[in-house]
Every structure is written in C-alpha cells, then in structure tokens.
Scaffold this motif. Structure first.
Motif: not given
Length: 384
Positions: A272-286
């Motif tokens: 089982m592979i689980t990833l922290p949601d990187l989208n939460e970190a990159i969303a503000p970077l445009n």
C-alpha cells in the motif's frame, strides 16, 4: 469577419511551453484548480523525461485564433496497451487522446477531430479519452466533485467538458471513483477484530519500506502491482523506465511509515502506497519554484504536514485475492498507515483511489471504512 481557427502540431520546445501554459489562463478564476509545477508538467510531455515514451508515442496539437492559443489536445498510442486483451479496455487498434483544454465547444470539436485523424493515420480504429497520457497518470474526465481541489496526481476539469465529449458521440467506457475517509475515528469494530486476528497470526508481517533501499523496494512493489492489477480493466504493465522516472518525481514525498509491504511466510504479497497531499503545498506557488517557491517547498518536504493523505496504489497478489486474508492484509496496512498519518503528518482525511467502479473488493473495503465517494472520473470511447 470572424477570426479563423487553426490547429497546428506542437513541434518545438517553445510550443511545448505554450502547451503547458494554457491551463494557467483558462483556470485562473477556478479556486479548485491546482496549478501543477511547470517543470513537472513539461516533463510529462517530453520524451527524454518520461519513461512512458519508451513504449509509446504522442502528437500534441494547439488551437490558435486571432494570434491567441485557445485550446490544446494530445493524441497518443501505447504499444503495450495494444497488446492487452480487448476485453480489458485497450487492445489492438485502440489509441487515446488527452490533455484536452478548450475555450469553446467548437474549438474542442476541431481539436478532437485532429487528434482522431492522427490516430486513424496511425492505423487506430478506436479511441479512448481523456487519458493524460498514461493510464497510470491522470486518466478520465472529472464529472463529479468540482467543488473541492484534487489531491496529488488527480485531475480537475471544467464542468462543460462532459457535455462536449458526449455530444461528440463518445460513450462512457469506465467510471473511476475516489473515496474520502475520515481517519481520526477508530475503524468500525468489525475491522478492528480483523486487524487483531491478523496481528495474532505469526505468518503475517506488515513492514515499512526502507527508503535507503529505494530501488529494491520499488522492484518488490512493481512485481506485486503488475501481478495484482493484470486482470483489471485498463491495465498496462508498468515498465522499469517508468518506475525510474516516477521514482525521481515521487522520492521526495516517499516516507517509510506511509508505505507498507505485507509478507506471508516471508513472501511479499501485498503493498500500500500512501502520499501526503503535495497539492496542498504547491497550490500557492502557481506552478513556479522561482524565485521563492523552491524554498517554501523544501521546508514543507523536510517536515510535511498535510490535511489529506492519498492512497494511489495498493494491491494483493492474484493467488490471494479471493481469500479472506486479502482484505485482512489491506485493513492492517490501512490502519497502520492511518495511525502514522495522524501522528506524524497531522492528517485528518484520507483519499483512496482511483478505484474502478466494478472492483467489488476495493469498493467493499472503502465502504466498510465508512468512505464516501467524493470524486468521479469517466473514460469515454468511440470507434473511429
């Protein structure tokens, strides 16, 4: 006089950058679109940076009107997909299209016609889409769940696109589901009993991966994955070049306690592979790491905190899939990762998917965990 619409092939590095830039304008007012890192998006469509091209080819197209880029699409052929049984979705003569964006329906129709013409010219007799660009990347069109951002490696789309595709005589070929799970409460008593029984079974071992042995662990997971998923609709085996490139991209967000391998009598049989949601970190970077985005992202990667963790992949070898042990191993891995996600990453929410809507085993697991469908994607098909 009306402005003429033209469709042209993407041929140069500059064209590829223009191709990547278009969604940034089209989705500028959509709070639920997550701008991808432009370098990653460019890598997806650049053969030298995407191992998928070792067994596939693609042609990208841009739509222009009055000196403006107003749409884009890709057409592609995966030679491994052509070798799959037709009953599993791909097979001989099946090409794909994806990465579709357009300002208006007439633009979309013109782009789709050009992509289909390219596929026919390559001998294809059926088209599936949208698939961007491998089935392992961002397959399907979002048709439910526009009201919240996607998690890492999941797509977003304009609501209008569904009607445009269906008006072009495409019929639904498959539905892909994601399930949202509240991971703070303990799992239901039935699940806890199943987990406890597994913990009392000396044959079973659930272990963390060792990132220091990244290549070895990736090979174990790849072997299980290609066996476990081989009968699924849309399956195309992952290849070593793809794994190598995905590894480079995902290694920074691979954490030992969020990826588990299950062993029975010493044999690796599930993962089982689980990833922290990187989208939460990159969303503000445009989409940009410069001038300061890289520093913000680096700080996040050193001690990631994410509201959501996503399970993009899990699997159990085929010879165990009809056994009671299959669900037991799944529940054990899910619970161990759930505890780590809460304790070490501050997560409160999990997302499982995508899951084929007719994958009864995975749907049952998600529903047993009180999961609710939060996004639905559809892949469409038609004869050419």
């Amino acid at each position: 006089m009306p402005t003429q619409l033209t469709i042209r092939s993407v041929e140069t590095p500059r064209d590829r950058k223009i191709f990547i830039d278009l969604p940034f304008r089209l989705y500028a007012g959509d709070p639920n679109w997550v701008p991808p890192l432009k370098g990653e998006a460019l890598g997806l469509i650049t053969p030298a940076k995407n191992g998928w091209f070792s067994h596939a080819k693609a042609q990208l197209f841009l739509a222009e009107e009055g000196g403006r880029v107003v749409g884009r699409i890709s057409a592609h052929i995966d030679t491994l997909a052509l070798e799959m049984p037709a009953a599993q979705g791909f097979g001989p003569g099946v090409g794909q299209w994806g990465l579709m964006e357009a300002e208006r329906e007439d633009i979309f129709k013109a782009l789709l016609a050009r992509a289909e013409a390219w596929l026919r010219g390559e001998g294809m007799t059926r088209a599936l889409g949208p698939i961007s660009m491998s089935i392992w990347e961002e397959p399907g069109l979002l048709v439910q769940g526009y009201d919240h951002p996607p998690t890492i490696m999941m797509g977003h789309a304009m609501p209008e696109y569904r009607a445009w595709i269906e008006a072009a005589d495409y019929a639904r070929a498959k539905r892909l589901l994601t399930y949202e799970v509240d991971i703070i409460p303990e799992f239901p008593p039935l699940v806890q009993r199943i987990i406890k029984s597994g913990e009392n079974n000396s044959r079973i071992r659930i272990r963390q991966v060792d990132k220091r042995k990244f290549d070895e662990e990736a090979a174990i997971i790849l072997a299980i994955l290609n066996d476990a998923w081989s009968d699924n609709w849309g399956f195309v085996p992952l290849t070593p070049p793809e794994i190598a490139d995905v590894g480079v991209k995902l290694k920074p967000i691979v954490f030992n306690d969020l990826i588990r391998i299950a062993e029975v009598d010493g044999r690796p049989v599930a993962f089982m592979i689980t990833l922290p949601d990187l989208n939460e970190a990159i969303a503000p970077l445009n989409g940009r790491l410069l001038p300061f985005g890289w520093a913000k992202l680096l700080l996040w990667l050193r001690a990631p905190k994410a509201r959501t963790v996503r399970v993009p992949l899990m699997g159990v070898v085929k010879d165990l899939q009809t056994s009671r042990m299959a669900s037991q191993l799944a529940f054990m891995m899910i619970d161990y990762i759930r505890r780590a996600a809460i304790a070490h990453y501050g997560a409160t929410r999990g997302e499982i998917g995508w899951i084929l809507d007719d994958n009864k085993g995975m749907v049952s697991i998600a529903e047993t965990l009180k999961g609710r469908i939060n996004k639905v994607y559809q892949i469409y098909a038609r004869d050419l």
